[in-house]
Design a protein around this motif. Structure first.
Motif, mmCIF file in Angstrom:
data_model
loop_
_atom_site.group_PDB
_atom_site.id
_atom_site.type_symbol
_atom_site.label_atom_id
_atom_site.label_comp_id
_atom_site.label_asym_id
_atom_site.label_seq_id
_atom_site.Cartn_x
_atom_site.Cartn_y
_atom_site.Cartn_z
ATOM 1 N N ARG A 140 61.508 25.319 14.595
ATOM 2 C CA ARG A 140 62.971 25.315 14.591
ATOM 3 C C ARG A 140 63.553 25.325 15.998
ATOM 4 N N ILE A 141 62.968 26.120 16.881
ATOM 5 C CA ILE A 141 63.495 26.186 18.242
ATOM 6 C C ILE A 141 63.356 24.833 18.924
ATOM 7 N N MET A 142 62.199 24.194 18.735
ATOM 8 C CA MET A 142 61.998 22.860 19.313
ATOM 9 C C MET A 142 63.036 21.884 18.779
ATOM 10 N N ALA A 143 63.304 21.946 17.457
ATOM 11 C CA ALA A 143 64.272 21.032 16.855
ATOM 12 C C ALA A 143 65.671 21.275 17.406
ATOM 13 N N MET A 144 66.041 22.539 17.565
ATOM 14 C CA MET A 144 67.358 22.856 18.095
ATOM 15 C C MET A 144 67.517 22.337 19.517
ATOM 16 N N MET A 145 66.460 22.473 20.307
ATOM 17 C CA MET A 145 66.511 21.999 21.679
ATOM 18 C C MET A 145 66.542 20.469 21.712
ATOM 19 N N MET A 146 65.751 19.838 20.831
ATOM 20 C CA MET A 146 65.653 18.378 20.801
ATOM 21 C C MET A 146 66.946 17.743 20.315
ATOM 22 N N MET A 147 67.605 18.383 19.338
ATOM 23 C CA MET A 147 68.829 17.835 18.760
ATOM 24 C C MET A 147 70.067 18.169 19.604
ATOM 25 N N ASP A 148 69.872 18.932 20.675
ATOM 26 C CA ASP A 148 70.971 19.294 21.563
ATOM 27 C C ASP A 148 72.091 19.988 20.795
ATOM 28 N N THR A 149 71.695 20.971 19.973
ATOM 29 C CA THR A 149 72.647 21.699 19.146
ATOM 30 C C THR A 149 73.354 22.774 19.959
ATOM 31 N N PRO A 150 74.383 23.420 19.380
ATOM 32 C CA PRO A 150 75.058 24.512 20.106
ATOM 33 C C PRO A 150 74.124 25.646 20.502
ATOM 34 N N ALA A 151 72.987 25.769 19.798
ATOM 35 C CA ALA A 151 72.064 26.866 20.087
ATOM 36 C C ALA A 151 71.235 26.621 21.338
ATOM 37 N N LYS A 152 71.216 25.397 21.835
ATOM 38 C CA LYS A 152 70.317 25.037 22.937
ATOM 39 C C LYS A 152 70.543 25.905 24.173
ATOM 40 N N SER A 153 71.788 26.075 24.557
ATOM 41 C CA SER A 153 72.074 26.835 25.781
ATOM 42 C C SER A 153 71.705 28.298 25.637
ATOM 43 N N VAL A 154 71.878 28.843 24.426
ATOM 44 C CA VAL A 154 71.541 30.257 24.204
ATOM 45 C C VAL A 154 70.028 30.440 24.177
ATOM 46 N N LEU A 155 69.331 29.548 23.472
ATOM 47 C CA LEU A 155 67.882 29.678 23.336
ATOM 48 C C LEU A 155 67.171 29.549 24.678
ATOM 49 N N SER A 156 67.684 28.720 25.540
ATOM 50 C CA SER A 156 67.035 28.506 26.834
ATOM 51 C C SER A 156 67.060 29.752 27.712
ATOM 52 N N GLN A 157 67.887 30.703 27.365
ATOM 53 C CA GLN A 157 68.004 31.928 28.162
ATOM 54 C C GLN A 157 67.220 33.100 27.581
ATOM 55 N N LEU A 158 66.569 32.892 26.433
ATOM 56 C CA LEU A 158 65.891 34.000 25.754
ATOM 57 C C LEU A 158 64.439 34.139 26.179
ATOM 58 N N GLY A 159 63.944 35.363 26.074
ATOM 59 C CA GLY A 159 62.544 35.644 26.369
ATOM 60 C C GLY A 159 61.695 35.503 25.120
ATOM 61 N N LEU A 160 61.088 34.321 24.946
ATOM 62 C CA LEU A 160 60.248 34.025 23.786
ATOM 63 C C LEU A 160 58.917 33.461 24.260
ATOM 64 N N ASP A 161 57.825 33.862 23.595
ATOM 65 C CA ASP A 161 56.542 33.279 23.948
ATOM 66 C C ASP A 161 56.265 32.046 23.091
ATOM 67 N N LYS A 162 55.075 31.465 23.217
ATOM 68 C CA LYS A 162 54.742 30.228 22.508
ATOM 69 C C LYS A 162 54.701 30.415 20.995
ATOM 70 N N LYS A 163 54.483 31.650 20.554
ATOM 71 C CA LYS A 163 54.464 31.927 19.118
ATOM 72 C C LYS A 163 55.820 32.415 18.619
ATOM 73 N N GLU A 164 56.832 32.265 19.451
ATOM 74 C CA GLU A 164 58.217 32.608 19.123
ATOM 75 C C GLU A 164 58.427 34.107 18.928
ATOM 76 N N ASN A 165 57.598 34.908 19.588
ATOM 77 C CA ASN A 165 57.796 36.359 19.620
ATOM 78 C C ASN A 165 58.791 36.700 20.719
ATOM 79 N N PHE A 166 59.689 37.628 20.436
ATOM 80 C CA PHE A 166 60.617 38.099 21.458
ATOM 81 C C PHE A 166 59.904 39.081 22.376
ATOM 82 N N SER A 167 60.143 38.949 23.662
ATOM 83 C CA SER A 167 59.556 39.892 24.615
ATOM 84 C C SER A 167 60.220 41.251 24.466
ATOM 85 N N ALA A 168 59.524 42.285 24.929
ATOM 86 C CA ALA A 168 60.094 43.635 24.876
ATOM 87 C C ALA A 168 61.388 43.711 25.673
ATOM 88 N N ALA A 169 61.417 42.992 26.801
ATOM 89 C CA ALA A 169 62.626 42.985 27.629
ATOM 90 C C ALA A 169 63.789 42.331 26.894
#
Length: 543
Positions: A257-286
């Motif tokens: 889903r994250i890849m699709a949101m980034m690829m489709m240039d959706t409103p979520a793209k700018s927010v997602l690019s600032q988040l701490g997520l690993d390759k398995k889409e886990n949120f970092s503790a920070a």
């Protein structure tokens, strides 16, 4: 001075007042007039019986508590604890396919979700915590199952039979109102395969996964490539000796889903690019700490993802530019993940429209099918033998375990006799297409409400916030009965017919109605769409 109302038409097409069987259509028997010795608008006492303590049932408890007075409420739950489908489904890889921070109640945000898509255990714990912190256990009777309900017109009450599953004993109860929150994806079923019981190995259903089932170093079959099948295959593959995956029809597998949101240039793209997520889409503790300490950031993230989910409805509209673009991109994605393997692409990539079956992101699934340990079988199953599965060709696949990822009974037929003014709803729904009013009430069945009944918005994103809308609607209807002296209330035949007419006119515009085997159509390839709301998520919310 007040008097009992017997012919009031309630708002939203609901017909109020007692309707007596075997009388002329325009004749209603009236009770003798009496002066009620209480102020106008006083809420009369009502007893409410709920069925099911999953997410919808728990939200209903809270909604009633915050909006009603002078009532009693009991919830019968067949399982040993609350949680519904998230308590029952424990198979490896089980998780939600709606982003975590949107798959929650608006009144109980959780900034501590560990992954972009929550694993089942976390959702179960979230519901457990709500039940505990909201002190809901006092109205919930676990290990109790409703086995029948009969409407008594003269008394304006439901008579119910209930079984205590711990002792096996049955008893009777009554209610002014029944709220059925037993759910859609809850009543699991075995596949219709001959001689299933003859298998001498371990026979498992994903919705009834044994805690002690050890699949390591075993030869295992997974039957089905719906949402459960595509999650369990990559989860167990590293441990099994060999995996045979039986699929009957191709299915659309979405990119992450994250890849699709980034690829489709959706409103979520700018927010997602600032988040701490690993390759398995886990949120970092920070990142989790940022969500906890910065409410504005957290709210912006949740609202932006919600906006993205709501805008996705256009993908389901036949022939549209969005549908065509998304289809091309998904085919490109699936082909790449399958390594261009001609046999696998033919078996997995559908020719029916994108969205006809439930679309599910499935990290690792397509790659798992290319593993030398995996064999994909599209040949029909002739039956089960003691050693394993016999194909239509006569070949026998010898197995240690068979895992059935074969879904649920989505016919909407009640699981117990539900006898209203026109007889048993079970008989009616087996004969005819299930019909409701906005998924939450049935004509001829007074004072009975369903959460996610026929043509509900179950495929429209997070059911958590959608059930909040439904719960408020049901609560307002009950409150109206309390303060206006209404004895019985149910949708008119005309209102249900109007809704059904809209369904029949709108659904052909969507890929849901295309020809493919889907639980949206009760497991049939063709026929009426009975599981989904005829419109978008926003459309349902404002109706």
């Amino acid at each position: 001075m007040t008097r009992r109302k017997v012919t009031l038409y309630a708002s939203n097409h609901f017909l109020a007042g007692p309707k007596v069987a075997n009388t002329k259509p325009n004749h209603i028997e009236r009770e003798p007039y009496t002066v009620v010795e209480q102020p106008l608008g006083t809420a009369k006492h009502v007893r409410i019986v709920g069925i099911g303590a999953g997410a919808s049932g728990l939200n209903m408890i809270r909604t009633l508590r915050r909006n009603l007075k002078n009532y009693e409420h009991v919830v019968y739950e067949k399982n040993s604890k609350v949680g519904g489908t998230w308590f029952e489904n424990r198979y490896p890889g089980c998780r939600c396919d709606v982003p975590s921070h949107n798959y929650q109640f608006s009144w109980r945000p959780n900034p501590e979700w560990s992954n972009f898509f929550s694993p089942a255990e976390e959702i179960e714990k979230y519901l457990d915590r709500i039940c505990e912190e909201e002190h809901m256990a006092d109205v919930i009777k676990t290990r109790h199952r409703v086995t029948g309900a009969w409407w008594d017109e003269s008394r304006g009450l439901w008579d119910l039979s209930v079984q205590n599953l711990e002792t096996g004993e049955g008893f009777r109860d009554h209610a002014n109102f029944i709220i059925d929150a037993s759910g859609i994806l809850n009543n699991w079923k075995w596949p219709d395969i001959p001689n299933l019981e003859s298998f001498q190995g371990e026979l498992i259903h994903t919705a009834n996964w044994p805690k002690d089932f050890d699949y390591a170093n075993k030869t295992v079959a997974v039957i089905g490539n719906g949402s459960s099948g595509i999650q369990v295959v990559p989860a167990i593959l590293p441990a099994v000796k060999r995996l045979y995956h039986f699929i009957r029809t191709p299915t659309w597998i979405l990119p992450p889903r994250i890849m699709a949101m980034m690829m489709m240039d959706t409103p979520a793209k700018s927010v997602l690019s600032q988040l701490g997520l690993d390759k398995k889409e886990n949120f970092s503790a920070a990142q989790i700490e940022k969500f906890k300490n910065d409410p504005d950031l957290y709210k912006k993230f949740v609202k932006t993802i919600e906006l993205d989910l709501n805008s996705a409805f256009a993908v389901l509209l036949n022939g549209g530019r969005v549908h065509q673009f998304a289809t091309a991109k998904v085919i490109e994605w699936m082909t790449a993940c399958l390594g261009g393997d001609e046999k696998l692409c033919k078996a997995l990539i559908p020719t029916y429209p994108l969205g006809c079956r439930r679309m599910t992101p499935a990290p690792g699934y397509l790659e798992a099918l290319r593993s030398p340990t995996t064999e994909v079988i599209t040949e029909g199953i002739a039956g089960i033998v003691k050693e394993g599965i016999q194909l239509e060709s006569g070949e026998i696949i010898k197995l240690d375990a068979i895992i059935c990822a074969t879904g649920f009974d989505t016919s909407f037929t009640p699981r117990f006799p539900l006898v209203g003014r026109d007889g048993n709803v079970q008989d009616k729904f087996r004969r005819e297409t299930p019909r409701s009013y906005m998924s939450c009430a049935l004509s001829g069945v007074p004072n009975y409400f369903t959460i996610m009944g026929p043509n509900a918005p179950i495929g429209h994103g997070s059911v958590f916030t959608l059930t909040e809308h439904i719960a408020r609607y049901i609560t307002r209807a009950i409150h109206k009965c309390q303060v206006e002296g209404i004895k019985a209330l149910c949708p008119s035949d005309a209102a249900v017919a109007d809704f059904s007419e809209h369904i029949a006119a709108f659904m052909p515009r969507t890929s849901w109605a295309a020809s493919c085997s889907s639980w949206f159509k009760g497991g049939k390839a063709d026929g009426p769409v009975t599981a989904l709301h005829p419109g978008s998520r926003i459309h349902f919310s404002i109706c």
